[in-house]
Design an enzyme around this catalytic site. Structure first.
Site, short mmCIF file in Angstrom:
data_model
loop_
_atom_site.label_atom_id
_atom_site.label_comp_id
_atom_site.label_asym_id
_atom_site.label_seq_id
_atom_site.Cartn_x
_atom_site.Cartn_y
_atom_site.Cartn_z
CG HIS A 3 46.83 32.92 44.62
ND1 HIS A 3 45.80 33.38 43.86
CD2 HIS A 3 46.38 31.74 45.19
CE1 HIS A 3 44.77 32.55 43.96
NE2 HIS A 3 45.09 31.55 44.76
CG HIS A 60 45.10 36.53 35.76
ND1 HIS A 60 44.65 35.27 35.41
CD2 HIS A 60 44.70 36.74 37.04
CE1 HIS A 60 44.01 34.76 36.45
NE2 HIS A 60 44.03 35.62 37.44
CG ASP A 102 44.60 40.97 43.44
OD1 ASP A 102 43.59 40.94 44.15
OD2 ASP A 102 45.20 39.95 43.06
#
Ligand code: CMC
Length: 429
Positions: free
Chosen positions: A265, A306, A364
């Site tokens: 996460h 994802h 990210d």
């Protein structure tokens, strides 16, 4: 809500009619709440097919790569709005007009300092503690300082807690960093913007106050906007679940921070840089791509893939553009780690394994590179994610408490021993 029904045929039992619910957009949802009356539960670990709540805050279409906050596309918010405006939108449902914005910003600025006594908490931590470990502790500790806003059934208390959390997170995050560096903690400056103030508290010292670069402040603000909310992810669901028991908002946000910490996460942005370090050189990329594809190897390409976006992550597009702006501002051209990142990006985008599984760089991947270029240490990356996501968590918490809700209490498929009799210790083999 429609009158359409689904019928569940269970062998040896009467068919069960289940209502079908429709949202304003998105797939139809089968309402299984009455299913327990038939003596059955549904089984869906990982919530792949289960909506845990109804919400009006954020909509994601993973196939189309769409992310909307209160209906507004994330690209438009990143381009034409700023973080505090996005906070107002998430918390209140509408973008503010000029007067509402000025009042909201001034309200947030009123709450940027933390209680002086909170500083003493830091001394209990080792200087080399992971910043997320300290964040879990100090954010949870806020509930011991702000007793006057803990009545969760009082809408005004909920409002003040929300503002306090948005206002104090940058201060706490910067305090964590300064503590790890052994430098004096910097007080917030309310004459600066939210992002400028954060960079000021991070990088300035009492003996040297440097001006904050507008390009870096804008990049920071974008990182905050792009991480502000993402519907029912693991940390937001954790905040809702903790909140459903009636826990206070600061405790709920501390629970969210703990859930965010994991590398699958929020910990992924830190993991991207650790992975780039491990790969070390462009010549090792093939070996690592092979490891990522090997089912028997736990290695994954961090910053790729994802759960919801199976086409592209719309946040990653904006982040890539910001990444280019930051690198140009800082004059970084030939950074070996960056070259490695760009090469990985290119290979993964063209490799059939990644293409077939729709594994694209996620938010990210680029945010890690930007944060590193700004000078933020990797151990602080997830803290920055937590800072930005706090408004999403608290918006969901407020939404849940604003209508009737039940304590979250999932059921289970029990596969353990059936009832048996205890043998006295002397009789056990
Ligand atoms: N590298 C290599 N293979 C991967 C990766 C990866 N990063 N991600 C998924 N796969 C493979 C996986 O092995 C599986 O292959 P197969 O079908 O042959 O078994 C397939 O792709 C589907 O993956 P999954 O694990 O079923 O997908 P998921 O939805 O359960 O997991 C994920 C999503 C984000 C946890 C995962 O892609 C991952 O671990 N990525 C790396 C960590 C990361 O970057 N996380 C940040 C997510 S964005 C920030 C946020 O919203 O929190």
């Amino acid at each position: 809500m429609a009158d359409k029904k689904a019928q569940l045929i269970i062998e040896g039992a009467a068919p069960v009619d289940l209502p079908i619910l429709t949202g304003t957009v998105g797939p139809e949802v089968i309402d299984v709440r009455t299913l327990t009356a038939s003596g059955h539960f549904t089984f869906d670990p990982g919530f792949m097919s289960t909506a845990s709540c109804e919400s009006k805050i954020t909509y994601i279409d993973g196939d189309q790569g769409i992310l909307l906050h209160r209906g507004y596309p994330i690209e438009q918010l990143a381009e034409h709005s700023d973080y505090l405006e996005t906070c107002y939108l998430l918390l209140n449902g509408e973008l503010p007009n000029a007067e509402q914005k000025a009042s909201f910003v001034s309200n947030v600025k009123n709450h940027t300092m933390v209680h002086e006594q909170l500083k003493t908490f830091f001394n209990g931590f080792r200087r080399d503690a992971h910043p997320m470990a300290i964040m879990c502790g100090v954010v949870g500790a806020l509930s011991a300082f702000y007793h006057d806003s803990l009545d969760i059934n009082n809408p005004q208390h909920r409002e003040i807690s929300a503002i306090r959390l948005v206002a104090k997170m940058p201060t706490l995050a910067a305090m964590v960093y300064k503590y790890s560096m052994g430098q004096p903690m910097m007080y917030p400056r309310n004459d600066l913007s939210y992002a400028e103030n954060f960079l000021h508290m991070m990088f300035n010292t009492p003996c040297e106050i440097k001006p904050i670069s507008p390009v870096l402040a804008r990049a920071m603000d974008r990182i905050f906007i792009l991480h502000a909310d993402h519907e029912q992810n693991a940390s937001t669901s954790t905040v809702r679940l903790a909140g459903s028991s009636g826990a206070n908002p600061f405790a709920c946000i501390a629970a969210g921070i703990a859930a965010l910490w994991g590398p699958a996460h929020g910990g992924a942005n830190e993991a991207v840089l650790a992975m780039l370090d491990e790969i070390g050189d462009v010549s090792n990329i093939d070996t690592y791509i092979a490891k990522a594809k090997d089912k028997n190897d736990p290695f994954k390409l961090m910053g790729f893939g994802h759960r919801v976006y199976k086409n592209f992550d719309p946040r990653a597009k904006v982040m890539k553009q910001t990444c280019d702006e930051v690198l140009a501002e800082l004059g970084i051209k030939n950074d070996p780690q960056l070259e490695l990142a760009m090469r990985l990006d290119e290979i993964a985008r063209n490799d059939p394994y990644f293409k077939e599984r729709n594994l694209y760089p996620n938010v990210d991947f680029y945010s890690g590179i930007i944060l590193k270029a700004i000078g933020i240490p990797t151990s602080m990356f997830t803290v920055i994610f937590a800072l930005a996501r706090t408004v999403g968590w608290i918006s969901h918490w407020k939404e849940m408490l604003s209508s009737p809700y039940k304590i979250g209490r999932p059921r289970q498929l029990y596969t353990g021993e059936t009832q048996r009799d205890l043998q006295k210790l002397e009789d056990r083999k």
